[in-house]
Structure formats: structure tokens, C-alpha cells
Write a protein that holds these residues in place. Structure first.
Motif, PDB file in Angstrom:
ATOM      1  N   SER A   1       0.870  -1.175   0.000  1.00  0.00           N
ATOM      2  CA  SER A   1       0.000   0.000   0.000  1.00  0.00           C
ATOM      3  C   SER A   1       0.904   1.221   0.000  1.00  0.00           C
ATOM      4  CB  SER A   1      -0.916   0.004   1.223  1.00  0.00           C
ATOM      5  OG  SER A   1      -1.845   1.065   1.119  1.00  0.00           O
ATOM      6  N   GLY A   2       0.578   2.196  -0.823  1.00  0.00           N
ATOM      7  CA  GLY A   2       1.404   3.393  -0.914  1.00  0.00           C
ATOM      8  C   GLY A   2       1.253   4.293   0.293  1.00  0.00           C
ATOM      9  N   VAL A   3       0.028   4.754   0.540  1.00  0.00           N
ATOM     10  CA  VAL A   3      -0.224   5.652   1.662  1.00  0.00           C
ATOM     11  C   VAL A   3      -1.443   5.177   2.447  1.00  0.00           C
ATOM     12  CG1 VAL A   3       0.846   7.684   0.635  1.00  0.00           C
ATOM     13  CG2 VAL A   3      -1.545   7.243   0.197  1.00  0.00           C
ATOM     14  N   LEU A   4      -1.328   5.278   3.773  1.00  0.00           N
ATOM     15  CA  LEU A   4      -2.417   4.928   4.686  1.00  0.00           C
ATOM     16  C   LEU A   4      -2.549   6.048   5.713  1.00  0.00           C
ATOM     17  CD1 LEU A   4      -1.393   1.228   5.329  1.00  0.00           C
ATOM     18  CD2 LEU A   4      -3.393   1.975   4.045  1.00  0.00           C
ATOM     19  N   GLY A   5      -3.758   6.363   6.098  1.00  0.00           N
ATOM     20  CA  GLY A   5      -3.980   7.404   7.098  1.00  0.00           C
ATOM     21  C   GLY A   5      -3.962   8.786   6.469  1.00  0.00           C
ATOM     22  N   THR A   6      -4.040   9.789   7.305  1.00  0.00           N
ATOM     23  CA  THR A   6      -4.067  11.176   6.846  1.00  0.00           C
ATOM     24  C   THR A   6      -2.641  11.662   6.626  1.00  0.00           C
ATOM     25  OG1 THR A   6      -6.090  11.556   8.098  1.00  0.00           O
ATOM     26  CG2 THR A   6      -4.843  13.500   7.403  1.00  0.00           C
ATOM     27  N   ILE A   7      -2.359  12.046   5.394  1.00  0.00           N
ATOM     28  CA  ILE A   7      -1.032  12.499   4.991  1.00  0.00           C
ATOM     29  C   ILE A   7      -1.148  13.940   4.503  1.00  0.00           C
ATOM     30  CG2 ILE A   7       0.912  12.078   3.438  1.00  0.00           C
ATOM     31  CD1 ILE A   7       0.454   9.683   5.244  1.00  0.00           C
ATOM     32  N   VAL A   8      -0.206  14.788   4.885  1.00  0.00           N
ATOM     33  CA  VAL A   8      -0.147  16.158   4.372  1.00  0.00           C
ATOM     34  C   VAL A   8       0.823  16.158   3.203  1.00  0.00           C
ATOM     35  CG1 VAL A   8       0.421  18.559   4.887  1.00  0.00           C
ATOM     36  CG2 VAL A   8      -0.627  17.132   6.655  1.00  0.00           C
ATOM     37  N   THR A   9       0.352  16.591   2.039  1.00  0.00           N
ATOM     38  CA  THR A   9       1.184  16.611   0.845  1.00  0.00           C
ATOM     39  C   THR A   9       1.264  18.027   0.294  1.00  0.00           C
ATOM     40  OG1 THR A   9       1.412  15.809  -1.422  1.00  0.00           O
ATOM     41  CG2 THR A   9      -0.819  15.926  -0.546  1.00  0.00           C
ATOM     42  N   PHE A  10       2.394  18.348  -0.300  1.00  0.00           N
ATOM     43  CA  PHE A  10       2.584  19.666  -0.892  1.00  0.00           C
ATOM     44  C   PHE A  10       2.386  19.640  -2.401  1.00  0.00           C
ATOM     45  CE2 PHE A  10       4.555  19.772   3.219  1.00  0.00           C
ATOM     46  CZ  PHE A  10       4.055  20.943   3.732  1.00  0.00           C
ATOM     47  N   GLY A  11       1.832  18.530  -2.929  1.00  0.00           N
ATOM     48  CA  GLY A  11       1.420  18.457  -4.322  1.00  0.00           C
ATOM     49  C   GLY A  11       2.525  18.111  -5.305  1.00  0.00           C
ATOM     50  N   ASN A  12       3.705  17.762  -4.846  1.00  0.00           N
ATOM     51  CA  ASN A  12       4.804  17.462  -5.756  1.00  0.00           C
ATOM     52  C   ASN A  12       5.362  16.054  -5.524  1.00  0.00           C
ATOM     53  OD1 ASN A  12       5.870  17.995  -3.270  1.00  0.00           O
ATOM     54  ND2 ASN A  12       7.311  19.548  -3.944  1.00  0.00           N
ATOM     55  N   ASN A  13       4.481  15.127  -5.153  1.00  0.00           N
ATOM     56  CA  ASN A  13       4.874  13.744  -4.878  1.00  0.00           C
ATOM     57  C   ASN A  13       4.412  12.832  -6.006  1.00  0.00           C
ATOM     58  OD1 ASN A  13       5.800  14.156  -2.007  1.00  0.00           O
ATOM     59  ND2 ASN A  13       3.713  14.925  -1.887  1.00  0.00           N
ATOM     60  N   THR A  14       5.056  11.674  -6.128  1.00  0.00           N
ATOM     61  CA  THR A  14       4.655  10.652  -7.087  1.00  0.00           C
ATOM     62  C   THR A  14       4.243   9.417  -6.303  1.00  0.00           C
ATOM     63  OG1 THR A  14       6.234  11.477  -8.713  1.00  0.00           O
ATOM     64  CG2 THR A  14       5.413   9.234  -9.024  1.00  0.00           C
ATOM     65  N   VAL A  15       2.972   9.027  -6.450  1.00  0.00           N
ATOM     66  CA  VAL A  15       2.459   7.835  -5.776  1.00  0.00           C
ATOM     67  C   VAL A  15       1.754   6.996  -6.829  1.00  0.00           C
ATOM     68  CG1 VAL A  15       0.985   6.939  -3.936  1.00  0.00           C
ATOM     69  CG2 VAL A  15       2.137   9.130  -3.633  1.00  0.00           C
ATOM     70  N   ARG A  16       2.366   5.839  -7.179  1.00  0.00           N
ATOM     71  CA  ARG A  16       1.771   4.982  -8.203  1.00  0.00           C
ATOM     72  C   ARG A  16       2.379   3.594  -8.152  1.00  0.00           C
ATOM     73  NH1 ARG A  16       3.020   6.469 -14.114  1.00  0.00           N
ATOM     74  NH2 ARG A  16       2.623   4.266 -14.244  1.00  0.00           N
ATOM     75  N   ASP A  17       1.752   2.682  -8.849  1.00  0.00           N
ATOM     76  CA  ASP A  17       2.224   1.301  -8.977  1.00  0.00           C
ATOM     77  C   ASP A  17       2.340   0.569  -7.645  1.00  0.00           C
ATOM     78  OD1 ASP A  17       2.317   1.599 -11.721  1.00  0.00           O
ATOM     79  OD2 ASP A  17       4.431   2.184 -11.730  1.00  0.00           O
ATOM     80  N   ASN A  18       1.554   0.979  -6.651  1.00  0.00           N
ATOM     81  CA  ASN A  18       1.419   0.230  -5.404  1.00  0.00           C
ATOM     82  C   ASN A  18       0.211  -0.690  -5.555  1.00  0.00           C
ATOM     83  OD1 ASN A  18       3.432   1.750  -3.628  1.00  0.00           O
ATOM     84  ND2 ASN A  18       2.167   3.397  -4.430  1.00  0.00           N
ATOM     85  N   ALA A  19       0.141  -1.770  -4.799  1.00  0.00           N
ATOM     86  CA  ALA A  19      -1.010  -2.669  -4.887  1.00  0.00           C
ATOM     87  C   ALA A  19      -2.292  -1.960  -4.451  1.00  0.00           C
ATOM     88  CB  ALA A  19      -0.771  -3.910  -4.033  1.00  0.00           C
ATOM     89  N   ALA A  20      -2.188  -0.991  -3.540  1.00  0.00           N
ATOM     90  CA  ALA A  20      -3.319  -0.196  -3.063  1.00  0.00           C
ATOM     91  C   ALA A  20      -2.767   1.135  -2.560  1.00  0.00           C
ATOM     92  CB  ALA A  20      -4.052  -0.924  -1.931  1.00  0.00           C
ATOM     93  N   GLY A  21      -3.656   2.039  -2.172  1.00  0.00           N
ATOM     94  CA  GLY A  21      -3.226   3.290  -1.555  1.00  0.00           C
ATOM     95  C   GLY A  21      -2.431   4.200  -2.473  1.00  0.00           C
ATOM     96  N   ASN A  22      -2.925   4.404  -3.691  1.00  0.00           N
ATOM     97  CA  ASN A  22      -2.226   5.223  -4.673  1.00  0.00           C
ATOM     98  C   ASN A  22      -2.727   6.662  -4.731  1.00  0.00           C
ATOM     99  OD1 ASN A  22      -0.281   3.420  -6.028  1.00  0.00           O
ATOM    100  ND2 ASN A  22      -2.126   2.222  -6.446  1.00  0.00           N
ATOM    101  N   THR A  23      -3.532   7.074  -3.762  1.00  0.00           N
ATOM    102  CA  THR A  23      -4.122   8.403  -3.810  1.00  0.00           C
ATOM    103  C   THR A  23      -3.753   9.199  -2.562  1.00  0.00           C
ATOM    104  OG1 THR A  23      -6.003   7.499  -5.020  1.00  0.00           O
ATOM    105  CG2 THR A  23      -6.291   9.668  -4.045  1.00  0.00           C
TER     106      THR A  23
END
Length: 92
Positions: A62-84
Motif C-alpha cells: 500500500s502506498g499511503v495509509l492514514g491522513t497524509i499532508v502533501t505539498f502536491g509534488n509527490n509521485t504515488v503509483r504502482d502500489n497494490a493499493a493506496g495510490n491516492t
């Protein structure tokens, strides 16, 4: 550790059977310009605060779980789940 602060910069965290980065009860992690790849979970916030900037999170269970603060310049992809990630906060 609860109530601790970790600053992770210019790092590669991979190949873990658990979380690459995990925050719990009032802990804080700031992840900058780093790659989280090949772990059970990339970024996992369980009650703390996690800030991501310029992070690449790929090929995890899973890429991301829980509440994450992002500054909009991250790459999250190709994980089995949690790509958003949530909507980003503004940069200055």
C-alpha cells in the motif's frame, strides 16, 4: 516513539516487511526528496502527523495509509493499493 519528530531527506527506504515510514500518537515525520519503495506500506500515519514533499512512493503493498499532508509534488503509483494522496496544501 510517541511525541518524537523525524526528518527524512534524500533517502531511499525499501525492502521492509513493514512500513517504510510510520507515525503514531503525536509523533511527526517530515519526508523530503526521498523514495519509499518495495515495502509492505510506504507512508502510514496512525494518529501522528506526516508531511510529504518531493517523495516517490512506488511498488509497495500500500502506498499511503492514514491522513497524509502533501505539498502536491509527490509521485504515488504502482502500489497494490493506496495510490491516492489527499488534496495538497499550498506551497510558498
Amino acid at each position: 516513539q510517541n511525541s518524537s519528530i523525524a526528518h527524512i531527506r534524500d533517502s531511499i527506504i525499501g525492502g521492509n516487511s513493514g512500513d517504510a515510514v510510520r507515525t503514531e500518537t503525536s509523533a511527526k515525520a517530515n519526508v523530503d526528496n526521498s523514495m519509499l519503495s518495495g515495502n509492505l506500506n510506504g507512508a502510514n500515519n496512525v494518529g501522528g502527523t506526516m508531511n510529504l514533499t518531493n517523495a516517490t512512493i512506488m511498488n509497495n503493498g500500500s502506498g499511503v495509509l492514514g491522513t497524509i499532508v502533501t505539498f502536491g509534488n509527490n509521485t504515488v503509483r504502482d502500489n497494490a493499493a493506496g495510490n491516492t494522496l489527499p488534496a495538497s496544501v499550498g506551497q510558498q
